[in-house]
Motif scaffolding. Structure first.
Motif, PDB file in Angstrom:
ATOM      1  N   MET A  11       3.706  12.064   4.242  1.00  0.00           N
ATOM      2  CA  MET A  11       2.738  12.653   5.156  1.00  0.00           C
ATOM      3  C   MET A  11       1.310  12.499   4.617  1.00  0.00           C
ATOM      4  SD  MET A  11       4.386  13.561   7.822  1.00  0.00           S
ATOM      5  CE  MET A  11       3.488  14.767   8.763  1.00  0.00           C
ATOM      6  N   LYS A  12       1.146  12.487   3.306  1.00  0.00           N
ATOM      7  CA  LYS A  12      -0.182  12.262   2.730  1.00  0.00           C
ATOM      8  C   LYS A  12      -0.687  10.857   3.072  1.00  0.00           C
ATOM      9  CE  LYS A  12       0.053  15.412  -1.219  1.00  0.00           C
ATOM     10  NZ  LYS A  12      -0.284  16.566  -0.531  1.00  0.00           N
ATOM     11  N   ARG A  13       0.228   9.943   3.276  1.00  0.00           N
ATOM     12  CA  ARG A  13      -0.167   8.577   3.656  1.00  0.00           C
ATOM     13  C   ARG A  13      -0.808   8.569   5.040  1.00  0.00           C
ATOM     14  NH1 ARG A  13       2.709   4.256   0.499  1.00  0.00           N
ATOM     15  NH2 ARG A  13       1.746   2.985   2.109  1.00  0.00           N
ATOM     16  N   ILE A  14      -0.377   9.475   5.919  1.00  0.00           N
ATOM     17  CA  ILE A  14      -1.020   9.595   7.236  1.00  0.00           C
ATOM     18  C   ILE A  14      -2.429  10.147   7.039  1.00  0.00           C
ATOM     19  CG2 ILE A  14      -1.015  10.821   9.446  1.00  0.00           C
ATOM     20  CD1 ILE A  14       2.045  10.764   9.333  1.00  0.00           C
ATOM     21  N   GLN A  16      -4.338  10.012   4.464  1.00  0.00           N
ATOM     22  CA  GLN A  16      -5.187   9.034   3.792  1.00  0.00           C
ATOM     23  C   GLN A  16      -5.397   7.772   4.637  1.00  0.00           C
ATOM     24  OE1 GLN A  16      -2.808   8.534   0.331  1.00  0.00           O
ATOM     25  NE2 GLN A  16      -3.604  10.363  -0.674  1.00  0.00           N
ATOM     26  N   LYS A  17      -4.761   7.756   5.800  1.00  0.00           N
ATOM     27  CA  LYS A  17      -4.854   6.623   6.726  1.00  0.00           C
ATOM     28  C   LYS A  17      -4.391   5.313   6.079  1.00  0.00           C
ATOM     29  CE  LYS A  17      -8.598   8.719   9.379  1.00  0.00           C
ATOM     30  NZ  LYS A  17      -7.839   9.717   9.951  1.00  0.00           N
ATOM     31  N   VAL A  18      -3.359   5.430   5.223  1.00  0.00           N
ATOM     32  CA  VAL A  18      -2.769   4.273   4.561  1.00  0.00           C
ATOM     33  C   VAL A  18      -1.795   3.568   5.499  1.00  0.00           C
ATOM     34  CG1 VAL A  18      -1.316   3.537   2.621  1.00  0.00           C
ATOM     35  CG2 VAL A  18      -3.058   5.300   2.296  1.00  0.00           C
ATOM     36  N   ALA A  19      -1.141   4.357   6.356  1.00  0.00           N
ATOM     37  CA  ALA A  19      -0.155   3.794   7.276  1.00  0.00           C
ATOM     38  C   ALA A  19      -0.231   4.542   8.607  1.00  0.00           C
ATOM     39  CB  ALA A  19       1.246   3.911   6.693  1.00  0.00           C
ATOM     40  N   GLU A  20       0.228   3.866   9.645  1.00  0.00           N
ATOM     41  CA  GLU A  20       0.263   4.469  10.980  1.00  0.00           C
ATOM     42  C   GLU A  20       1.323   5.573  11.034  1.00  0.00           C
ATOM     43  OE1 GLU A  20      -1.765   3.856  13.585  1.00  0.00           O
ATOM     44  OE2 GLU A  20      -2.862   2.606  12.172  1.00  0.00           O
ATOM     45  N   PRO A  21       1.069   6.632  11.789  1.00  0.00           N
ATOM     46  CA  PRO A  21       2.050   7.719  11.899  1.00  0.00           C
ATOM     47  C   PRO A  21       3.435   7.238  12.352  1.00  0.00           C
ATOM     48  CG  PRO A  21      -0.039   8.406  12.840  1.00  0.00           C
ATOM     49  CD  PRO A  21      -0.170   6.941  12.505  1.00  0.00           C
ATOM     50  N   GLU A  22       3.473   6.279  13.257  1.00  0.00           N
ATOM     51  CA  GLU A  22       4.769   5.789  13.744  1.00  0.00           C
ATOM     52  C   GLU A  22       5.602   5.220  12.597  1.00  0.00           C
ATOM     53  OE1 GLU A  22       1.811   4.861  15.037  1.00  0.00           O
ATOM     54  OE2 GLU A  22       1.839   5.766  17.031  1.00  0.00           O
ATOM     55  N   ILE A  23       4.954   4.529  11.679  1.00  0.00           N
ATOM     56  CA  ILE A  23       5.664   3.929  10.542  1.00  0.00           C
ATOM     57  C   ILE A  23       6.144   5.022   9.590  1.00  0.00           C
ATOM     58  CG2 ILE A  23       5.362   2.457   8.503  1.00  0.00           C
ATOM     59  CD1 ILE A  23       3.364   0.827  10.261  1.00  0.00           C
ATOM     60  N   ILE A  24       5.290   5.995   9.336  1.00  0.00           N
ATOM     61  CA  ILE A  24       5.652   7.096   8.439  1.00  0.00           C
ATOM     62  C   ILE A  24       6.785   7.917   9.034  1.00  0.00           C
ATOM     63  CG2 ILE A  24       4.831   9.221   7.341  1.00  0.00           C
ATOM     64  CD1 ILE A  24       3.741   6.606   6.092  1.00  0.00           C
ATOM     65  N   PHE A  25       6.706   8.230  10.334  1.00  0.00           N
ATOM     66  CA  PHE A  25       7.761   9.014  10.975  1.00  0.00           C
ATOM     67  C   PHE A  25       9.078   8.248  10.937  1.00  0.00           C
ATOM     68  CE2 PHE A  25       5.762  12.536  13.673  1.00  0.00           C
ATOM     69  CZ  PHE A  25       4.786  12.764  12.728  1.00  0.00           C
ATOM     70  N   GLY A  63      -3.525  20.537  11.491  1.00  0.00           N
ATOM     71  CA  GLY A  63      -2.388  20.123  12.321  1.00  0.00           C
ATOM     72  C   GLY A  63      -1.362  19.326  11.535  1.00  0.00           C
ATOM     73  N   LEU A  64      -1.840  18.487  10.631  1.00  0.00           N
ATOM     74  CA  LEU A  64      -0.950  17.702   9.786  1.00  0.00           C
ATOM     75  C   LEU A  64      -0.199  18.598   8.803  1.00  0.00           C
ATOM     76  CD1 LEU A  64       0.019  14.839   9.143  1.00  0.00           C
ATOM     77  CD2 LEU A  64      -1.818  14.695   7.468  1.00  0.00           C
ATOM     78  N   ALA A  65      -0.880  19.582   8.254  1.00  0.00           N
ATOM     79  CA  ALA A  65      -0.236  20.518   7.320  1.00  0.00           C
ATOM     80  C   ALA A  65       0.849  21.327   8.028  1.00  0.00           C
ATOM     81  CB  ALA A  65      -1.273  21.447   6.704  1.00  0.00           C
TER      82      ALA A  65
END
Length: 94
Positions: A11-14, A16-25, A63-65
């Protein structure tokens, strides 16, 4: 592997904008699925539905937290169901 720690890391990757939410989910769903698929498939389906619906939530700041905590609570619920199923299987009726 500690699922909570791994969810935090992903979730920290979201954030930090390292990866798209769809990929992380998708990664979280795969991780949780590999851990629970054999034991609680119906509950895992509900978790996956929650993850799919959560993509529409606000994925920044507080919201992310909140979402990260919701995911952890659902993983804890999956663990509880597994524990209860194991306990039920161990009960020997006299």
């Amino acid at each position: 592997m500690d699922l909570d720690r791994e969810v935090d890391r992903l979730m920290k990757r979201i954030e930090q904008k390292v990866a798209e939410p769809e990929i992380i989910f998708a990664a979280i769903k795969q991780l949780v699925g590999s851990h629970f698929a054999a034991r609680v498939p119906a509950e895992l389906g509900a978790f996956n539905h929650f993850m799919d619906m959560s993509l529409n939530r606000r994925l920044s700041g507080s919201g992310l937290a909140v979402l990260t905590n919701d995911i952890k609570k659902r993983i804890a619920a999956l663990n509880a169901v597994c524990y209860l199923q194991a306990a039920k299987a161990d009960i020997h009726w006299v």
